[in-house]
Each structure stands twice: as C-alpha cells, then as structure tokens.
Design a protein around this motif. Structure first.
Motif, mmCIF file in Angstrom:
data_model
loop_
_atom_site.group_PDB
_atom_site.id
_atom_site.type_symbol
_atom_site.label_atom_id
_atom_site.label_comp_id
_atom_site.label_asym_id
_atom_site.label_seq_id
_atom_site.Cartn_x
_atom_site.Cartn_y
_atom_site.Cartn_z
ATOM 1 N N ARG A 4 2.854 5.050 39.034
ATOM 2 C CA ARG A 4 3.298 3.717 39.441
ATOM 3 C C ARG A 4 2.691 2.638 38.561
ATOM 4 O O ARG A 4 1.636 2.821 37.970
ATOM 5 N N THR B 108 11.087 6.534 49.115
ATOM 6 C CA THR B 108 9.776 7.069 48.740
ATOM 7 C C THR B 108 9.128 7.700 49.979
ATOM 8 O O THR B 108 8.497 8.768 49.899
ATOM 9 N N ASN C 258 3.047 5.796 48.706
ATOM 10 C CA ASN C 258 3.523 6.900 47.867
ATOM 11 C C ASN C 258 2.530 8.011 47.546
ATOM 12 O O ASN C 258 2.742 8.732 46.587
ATOM 13 N N LEU D 127 6.948 8.696 42.562
ATOM 14 C CA LEU D 127 7.448 7.528 41.823
ATOM 15 C C LEU D 127 8.971 7.519 41.927
ATOM 16 O O LEU D 127 9.648 8.383 41.380
ATOM 17 N N GLU E 10 12.459 5.696 41.067
ATOM 18 C CA GLU E 10 13.016 4.733 40.117
ATOM 19 C C GLU E 10 14.523 4.650 40.334
ATOM 20 O O GLU E 10 15.136 5.564 40.883
#
Ligand code: BTN
Length: 239
Positions: free
Chosen positions: A42, A73, A97, A110, A112
C-alpha cells in the motif's frame, strides 16, 4: 477453471501482471506466483515477496463501481482469515488490509482498480507469508516462523473458494457474513488506536467496520466519524 489460472515461479508483481491483461482479451482471473521481484504494498511501499509465500491476484470486472467498493478489501481479508480458520490457524483482521497472527502481520491485501473501455477492472492482490523468509521484517510473521506446516496449494485454493463465495454475497448486497467476520475477527474494533490525520497522530476508539468498508471511530471529544483509509496503530502494541 484451470485455464483461468496463471502460475509463475517468479514475476515482478502479480497485480502488475493483472493490469497488463487489461490490454489483452485474456480470460485469466487468478495470477499466482511463488515469489515477486517487485511486490507492491500500500501507499507505494514495496512488499517483501521471497520464494515460498502466496502471492495471488484475483481479477474482477464490473460495469459500474458500487458505492461500497472499498469493502472489497474487507471481502478478501474475510476470505483469507476464514481459510486459515479451517486450518485451525486463528488470525485477526486489522482494518483495512492486514491479517494478523500472534500480533504480527501475516498477510497484506492491495486492491487496485483500472479503467478499461467502459468497464472497471478490480485487482485484488493478496500476499501471505507461508515458508518465505521474513526475518528482516520485525513486524511480520510467517506460518513457518510460527511452526505451522500447511499445504500452500490447499490454502491458496481455499482462499480463492472463500473469496468467490463472499464476493458473490457482496455483489448481492448480502453483507451479513462479511461484516460478521470483519467485526468479530477485528484486531482494532473495541480498542484504542491512533491514526495519522493531517500529519498529526490522533488517538481514538475503533467502534465497528461498516457496510461501506469504512471504520466507525470515536474521538476523545466524543465526536463520531467514519474513516475510509489510514495507517492504524494499536495503542500499547508493536503494530
Ligand atoms: C500491504 O500490506 O501493503 C499490501 C500488500 C499486498 C501484496 C500483494 S502480493 C500479490 C499482489 N501483488 C503485489 O505486487 N502486491 C499484492
């Protein structure tokens, strides 16, 4: 299913590989590697990814982003912790997380998002320390360090199975099990924590993980707020 899984001995980053798939009409949905040379964490940090860990990215496409995208997450965190429960490895989920075992970080997530044409592609990256050497990182642990021997492939498939089940519930807005896991196994709920806000360290109490993925907190002043991101430290803890 097997055609949708791509396995590597080493790769730069499974999340980065997943992003490259954006430009190909590729059906790969799970990218798994035994090590990563440029593991991403992160906030632009790197994620130590020595050989022997689980480094997994799951790819999901969406027409529109739901209001509670940041809960994805949490879905992954719940899936990892539930998979470890099945192996009698009891972990906690440190919002937003991290997965904690014996007060140390065992796993990080992580998530995205990239835009392709009119769709969104969500990439959920999970790193879990199994037999990899993490001796250089004080705040981390691995299953090996905790003297736990497990079948890595079995754990990986259990994580994927749980993720798919919980993600389906997420899409149906059936959030009961997800929130139940995130709150009951929370490492922060009910504790005094500190977060960095505007470069200042603020002490507060974590109240609960909410359906939009936020953490409801209470300041010393009594003021209640929902926070959506932040580097949390537990007061009186090394993490
Ligand atoms: C964090 O703890 O800051 C998040 C770590 C996420 C690591 C995983 S490993 C698989 C995927 N590929 C990456 O490069 N990062 C994620």
């Amino acid at each position: 299913m097997s055609l949708r899984i791509k396995k590597f001995k080493e790769i730069d980053s499974t999340n980065e590989y997943a992003k490259k798939l954006v430009f190909e009409n590729n059906s790969t949905r799970y990218i798994i590697s035994d090590s990563q040379s440029k593991g991403k964490g992160r906030d632009g940090r790197s994620f130590v990814s020595n050989e022997g860990g689980i480094f997994l990215s799951i790819v999901k496409d969406m027409e529109e982003l739901p209001r509670n995208t940041s809960l994805i997450t949490g879905v992954a965190g719940a899936a990892v912790s539930k998979a470890l429960d099945k192996l009698m490895i009891i972990t906690f989920i440190k919002w937003p997380n991290d997965i904690i075992l014996n007060k140390k970080k065992l796993s990080g997530i992580l998530t995205e998002c990239v835009n392709i044409e009119k769709k969104f592609r969500i990439i959920i990256g999970i790193g879990l320390n199994v037999n990899n050497d993490i001796s250089a990182i004080d705040i981390a642990t691995s299953l090996q360090k905790e003297e736990i021997n497990i079948d890595k492939d079995l754990l990986t498939s259990e994580i994927i199975r749980n993720f798919e089940e919980l993600y389906e519930k997420f899409l149906q807005n059936d959030l009961e099990e997800i929130l139940d896991i995130l709150n009951k196994k929370s490492y922060v709920v009910g504790k005094r924590i500190s977060v960095i806000k505007n470069l200042k360290k603020i002490e507060l109490e974590a109240l609960k993980v909410k359906s939009d993925g936020s953490l409801k907190v209470k300041y010393k002043s009594g003021e209640i707020e929902d926070i959506y991101a932040g580097e949390i430290s537990i007061i009186n803890s090394i993490l």
